[in-house]
Write a protein that holds these residues in place. Structure first.
Motif, PDB file in Angstrom:
ATOM      1  N   ILE A 180      -2.298  78.748 -45.187  1.00  0.00           N
ATOM      2  CA  ILE A 180      -2.596  77.313 -45.264  1.00  0.00           C
ATOM      3  C   ILE A 180      -1.298  76.586 -45.579  1.00  0.00           C
ATOM      4  O   ILE A 180      -0.706  76.770 -46.645  1.00  0.00           O
ATOM      5  N   GLU A 181      -0.858  75.778 -44.633  1.00  0.00           N
ATOM      6  CA  GLU A 181       0.348  74.974 -44.829  1.00  0.00           C
ATOM      7  C   GLU A 181      -0.006  73.504 -44.703  1.00  0.00           C
ATOM      8  O   GLU A 181      -0.816  73.115 -43.844  1.00  0.00           O
ATOM      9  N   GLN A 182       0.602  72.713 -45.538  1.00  0.00           N
ATOM     10  CA  GLN A 182       0.304  71.290 -45.518  1.00  0.00           C
ATOM     11  C   GLN A 182       0.923  70.637 -44.281  1.00  0.00           C
ATOM     12  O   GLN A 182       2.100  70.822 -43.973  1.00  0.00           O
ATOM     13  N   LYS A 183       0.126  69.861 -43.576  1.00  0.00           N
ATOM     14  CA  LYS A 183       0.605  69.197 -42.371  1.00  0.00           C
ATOM     15  C   LYS A 183       1.463  67.996 -42.739  1.00  0.00           C
ATOM     16  O   LYS A 183       1.071  67.182 -43.575  1.00  0.00           O
ATOM     17  N   ALA A 199       6.187  61.564 -44.421  1.00  0.00           N
ATOM     18  CA  ALA A 199       5.552  61.315 -45.726  1.00  0.00           C
ATOM     19  C   ALA A 199       5.801  62.502 -46.662  1.00  0.00           C
ATOM     20  O   ALA A 199       6.013  63.632 -46.230  1.00  0.00           O
ATOM     21  N   GLN A 200       5.775  62.231 -47.940  1.00  0.00           N
ATOM     22  CA  GLN A 200       5.954  63.289 -48.933  1.00  0.00           C
ATOM     23  C   GLN A 200       4.690  64.153 -49.022  1.00  0.00           C
ATOM     24  O   GLN A 200       3.582  63.709 -48.711  1.00  0.00           O
ATOM     25  N   ASN A 201       4.879  65.421 -49.419  1.00  0.00           N
ATOM     26  CA  ASN A 201       3.752  66.343 -49.525  1.00  0.00           C
ATOM     27  C   ASN A 201       2.788  65.896 -50.616  1.00  0.00           C
ATOM     28  O   ASN A 201       3.188  65.393 -51.667  1.00  0.00           O
ATOM     29  N   ASP A 202       1.508  66.112 -50.351  1.00  0.00           N
ATOM     30  CA  ASP A 202       0.460  65.774 -51.321  1.00  0.00           C
ATOM     31  C   ASP A 202       0.378  66.897 -52.355  1.00  0.00           C
ATOM     32  O   ASP A 202       0.073  68.048 -52.004  1.00  0.00           O
ATOM     33  N   GLY A 204      -4.808  72.565 -54.048  1.00  0.00           N
ATOM     34  CA  GLY A 204      -6.037  72.676 -54.828  1.00  0.00           C
ATOM     35  C   GLY A 204      -7.247  72.184 -54.065  1.00  0.00           C
ATOM     36  O   GLY A 204      -8.366  72.719 -54.211  1.00  0.00           O
ATOM     37  N   THR A 205      -7.064  71.166 -53.210  1.00  0.00           N
ATOM     38  CA  THR A 205      -8.187  70.667 -52.416  1.00  0.00           C
ATOM     39  C   THR A 205      -8.673  71.721 -51.430  1.00  0.00           C
ATOM     40  O   THR A 205      -9.885  71.923 -51.255  1.00  0.00           O
ATOM     41  N   GLN A 206      -7.752  72.400 -50.790  1.00  0.00           N
ATOM     42  CA  GLN A 206      -8.149  73.429 -49.825  1.00  0.00           C
ATOM     43  C   GLN A 206      -8.878  74.589 -50.512  1.00  0.00           C
ATOM     44  O   GLN A 206      -9.854  75.122 -49.971  1.00  0.00           O
TER      45      GLN A 206
END
Length: 800
Positions: A85-88, A102-105, A110-112
């Motif tokens: 799982i990688e942040q888009k 945009a900066q990473n959330d 934790g949401t995933q």
């Protein structure tokens, strides 16, 4: 080993008549030896060996139950599927020259993880695999029968492999996620309620384990069916990826169209609202400085309101004082009256006059002129004081009425100012509403423009930030840990059994050894009689009954035990004979009373065998049965009990008629108890009994007297005053220390001389007394071999 003092004679200075309260004292006479020793490892080992069957039973039972329980539980398999799982990355601004990302959330990870544990996702997996209709899913945890468990314990059959995907009975992986989502959304409330049990079952065996310092997440599922565990782990990852795609791409084009339409509508609304504000100001003649006028109106209204509230507070305060003054009977209890300086001064003057009056009354009467003068002054001062108090009350009333009038005036002024302010603020309020509506339209317009820019940057590409890096492979066995749990149960049951053995040994207050007798009873041990072996308990009575021919009663065990001269029991009674002959200084005892603390301790058997052993030395021995409550001497010797002690005590003074002989030992005479009387204690305590013992002492070397238990009856205490000494029989491993101490003290209280304790029926299995069987058996076996060799040599010499 401590020194054995059983063969040592007691010195005249030995004090055996100590009271019971001194038995707990640690001091001992100088001529006795302490048998207390430090505890060794062999002592602990003896406790364990003594109760080895209890420990082994507990060990076998607990271990067997745990083993059966472990093998009743089904084998659990674990399947593991790994996702990445990688942040888009989102683009905020994209031009021909550069792209601003945009900066990473920080909450994305934790949401995933939370979405992976979402019950709605689990419901989709259940519907995709049709787990609600698969009995292997929920029923896989059912425990097999006890017979099947035992059969599986002793068989080596491997569990049958589950059918592969695509075969009959197999499970197919979901390949149509939108259909699954549609089914999950179309469930009725009743169907959703029934799905909760399956969701809980899936969630109970599911583990989401993120790998530290990586973007990998392990989806671990445990089940009794290995294929089902693999399918659930993989399906959960696939459904999660499909949900992520749906969330990212659903309605992208529709959203863009709706966004453009919203921007156009907001522009038109903004222009229209500006025109409405300009027209409203013109129609209501609002100046450009309307805000300043509104502030002035608010200031005037606020000042008027403050003054009105202050006047109201003042009125309430004066009203409270006025109400108190009106409702109080004692005018001087009103706080304002009490705090008034004039009232206080008049009261001080009145107090001074009272003191002067009291001073005169000490010497004069009330009719004295000076006293009358002071009383008149008091009346004047009291009148002035009352008038001043009434004036204070009138002042309170006047202040209250003035406050009411001022409050009403300020209230009217405030009402007028409020009306003016309301009239002015209505127009300004309507203007503010229009201005706020204009600002809202402006903010919505800016938000729509920003959203359009972001949408232009991101586009409508399909996200690929979540993938399956490692599908679930062959499930591995993880439990239950049968061997470990069985070994733990084995060790715990062993520890519990040993602990229980030590607890029972600690709670056991019986006398089992010479050390116990010396430590707790403080009496010498005359002999230790081992318990007969099991085969002798049945073989010897039958042999003796066959030899006697007259009385095959099993109670003849007492004589049967000594028929084998080389047995440990016979040797123990010889030891008792030696200890008894050396127990008194100067000469051997002549009259010996044999008793016990409670019934069934072997006192009659001990009395019979002691008499037989003394008779074997050639001395004239008489055994006298004074147990007039439960006589047993005649049963052991097979003699009639028609005449005996009771006949003599009842008046028949012919001793020769009651003395009976024993054929095998001519020098052993027996006097049975005779008929059982109703008043045995009175007969034994009579002078005839003392005269009988004295008369018999002149004719016999030793007299052994059998009596009832000392605790149950007083017969033993009575007889102990007529004999040279008492021999107390204690059943090893059964007699309580407290009971034996009580019997000892009861005999000492009447002045009896106790020779010592006979520890009877001691088990040979005890580690302290194993030599009774081992030593004697080997000793007499060697003696038999020597005798056999001598006989063979003699036969050879004769033949030559």
């Amino acid at each position: 080993m401590s020194q054995d003092n059983r063969l040592l004679p007691l010195t005249p200075g030995t004090n055996l008549d100590r009271p019971l309260r001194e038995l707990t004292q640690p001091d001992r006479p100088n001529n006795t030896y302490s048998l207390s020793e430090p505890t060794h490892l062999r002592d602990y080992l003896s406790v364990v060996l003594k109760r080895k069957w209890l420990i082994l039973s507990l060990l076998v039972v607990v271990t067997s139950l745990v083993a059966i329980q472990m093998y009743r539980q089904p084998t659990i398999y674990r399947a593991e599927s790994v996702m990445q799982i990688e942040q888009k990355t989102k683009n905020l601004l994209k031009t021909k020259e550069f792209v601003i990302n945009a900066q990473n959330d920080p909450a994305y990870w934790g949401t995933q993880l939370a979405l992976l544990e979402n019950p709605r996702l689990h419901r989709k997996v259940i519907l995709a695999l049709d787990l609600q209709n698969n009995p292997a899913f929920v029923g896989g945890q059912a425990r097999p029968s006890l017979f099947a468990t035992v059969r599986r314990m002793f068989s080596r059959q491997k569990p049958a492999a589950a059918p592969a995907a695509g075969q009959e009975g197999g499970l197919a992986v979901v390949d149509d996620a939108p259909t699954t989502r549609t089914e999950a959304d179309k469930l009725t409330p009743e169907q959703a309620q029934r799905m909760l049990a399956y969701e809980d079952a899936l969630r109970a065996n599911l583990t989401i384990d993120p790998v530290e310092r990586t973007n990998l997440v392990k989806i671990v599922y445990e089940h009794t069916n290995p294929e089902l565990a693999m399918k659930i782990a993989d399906t959960l990852a696939l459904v999660f990826i499909q949900d992520n795609i749906e969330r990212e791409t659903s309605g992208s084009v529709k959203s863009a169209e709706q966004l453009a339409k919203n921007i156009t509508d907001l522009q038109a609304s903004y222009r229209q609202k500006q025109e409405e504000i300009i027209a409203f100001k013109r129609s209501h003649n609002l100046p450009l400085g309307a805000a300043d006028g509104q502030d002035l109106t608010k200031a005037i209204l606020g000042m008027s309101t403050t003054q009105m509230m202050q006047a109201e507070d003042k009125r309430k305060e004066l009203e409270a004082s006025y109400r108190v003054a009106q409702g109080t009977q004692d005018i001087y209890s009103i706080p304002e009256v009490m705090n008034n300086k004039s009232v206080q001064e008049w009261r001080d003057k009145l107090s001074v006059l009272e003191e002067q009056k009291q001073a005169l009354l000490v010497q004069y009467t009330k009719e004295w002129p000076a006293v009358k003068k002071i009383e008149k002054q008091q009346e004047q001062v009291q009148a002035a004081l009352d008038k001043q108090a009434r004036d204070v009350v009138s002042t309170i009333e006047g202040s209250y009425k003035a406050a009411v009038m001022r409050e009403n005036s300020l209230r009217q002024s405030n009402s007028t100012a409020r009306g003016q302010a309301n009239a002015q603020s209505q127009s300004e309020g309507q203007l503010d509403i229009k201005v706020q509506e204009l600002e809202t339209i402006k903010q919505l317009y800016n938000t729509a423009i920003q959203g359009k820019k972001e949408f232009d940057v991101t586009g409508t590409e399909v996200p690929n930030n979540i993938t399956i890096s490692t599908p679930a492979r062959r499930a591995e066995v993880i439990g239950p840990p049968r061997v470990r749990n069985i070994m733990i149960a084995l060790l715990l049951s062993l520890a519990a059994g040993i602990g229980l053995a030590f607890l029972l040994d600690y709670l056991d207050d019986t006398l089992k050894s010479i050390e116990d007798v010396d430590r707790h009873i403080h009496l010498p041990t005359l002999a230790l009689i081992p318990a007969p072996r099991a085969e002798r308990r049945f073989a010897l009575p039958a042999r003796h009954a066959a030899g006697a021919g007259a009385n095959p009663d099993p109670t003849a065990t007492a004589l049967a035990l000594i028929e084998e001269k080389r047995s440990p029991v016979a040797e123990a009674y010889r030891h008792l004979r030696t200890s008894l002959l050396l127990s008194s200084a100067g000469q051997p005892p002549k009259t010996v009373l044999v008793t016990s603390s409670q019934p069934s301790e072997g006192k009659t058997t001990t009395a019979v065998n002691t008499a037989v052993m003394l008779a074997q030395t050639g001395a004239e021995v008489l055994i006298l049965d004074c147990d007039l409550r439960r006589p047993r001497i005649h049963a052991h010797f097979g003699l009639p009990n028609t005449r005996g002690v009771t006949n003599y005590l009842s008046g028949d003074t012919n001793i020769g008629a009651i003395v009976q002989e024993y054929d095998k030992l001519p020098n052993l005479k027996i006097i049975t108890s005779g008929p059982v009387p109703p008043n045995s204690a009175e007969l034994l305590g009579s002078e005839e009994m003392r005269r009988l013992i004295t008369l018999l002492s002149d004719n016999f070397t030793h007299i052994i007297i059998d009596s009832p238990p000392a605790i149950s009856f007083t017969d033993a205490s009575i007889l102990s005053t007529m004999v040279d000494g008492v021999m107390l029989v204690v059943h090893g491993g059964r007699s309580s220390r407290a009971v034996v101490r009580r019997a000892k003290q009861q005999l000492l209280d009447v002045g009896a001389h106790i020779y010592g304790i006979v520890l009877n029926n001691v088990k040979l299995e005890s580690s302290d007394y194993y030599y009774y069987s081992g030593y004697y058996s080997s000793y007499y076996a060697n003696e038999d071999e020597d005798q056999t060799a001598a006989d063979d040599y003699a036969e050879t010499a004769k033949s030559k």
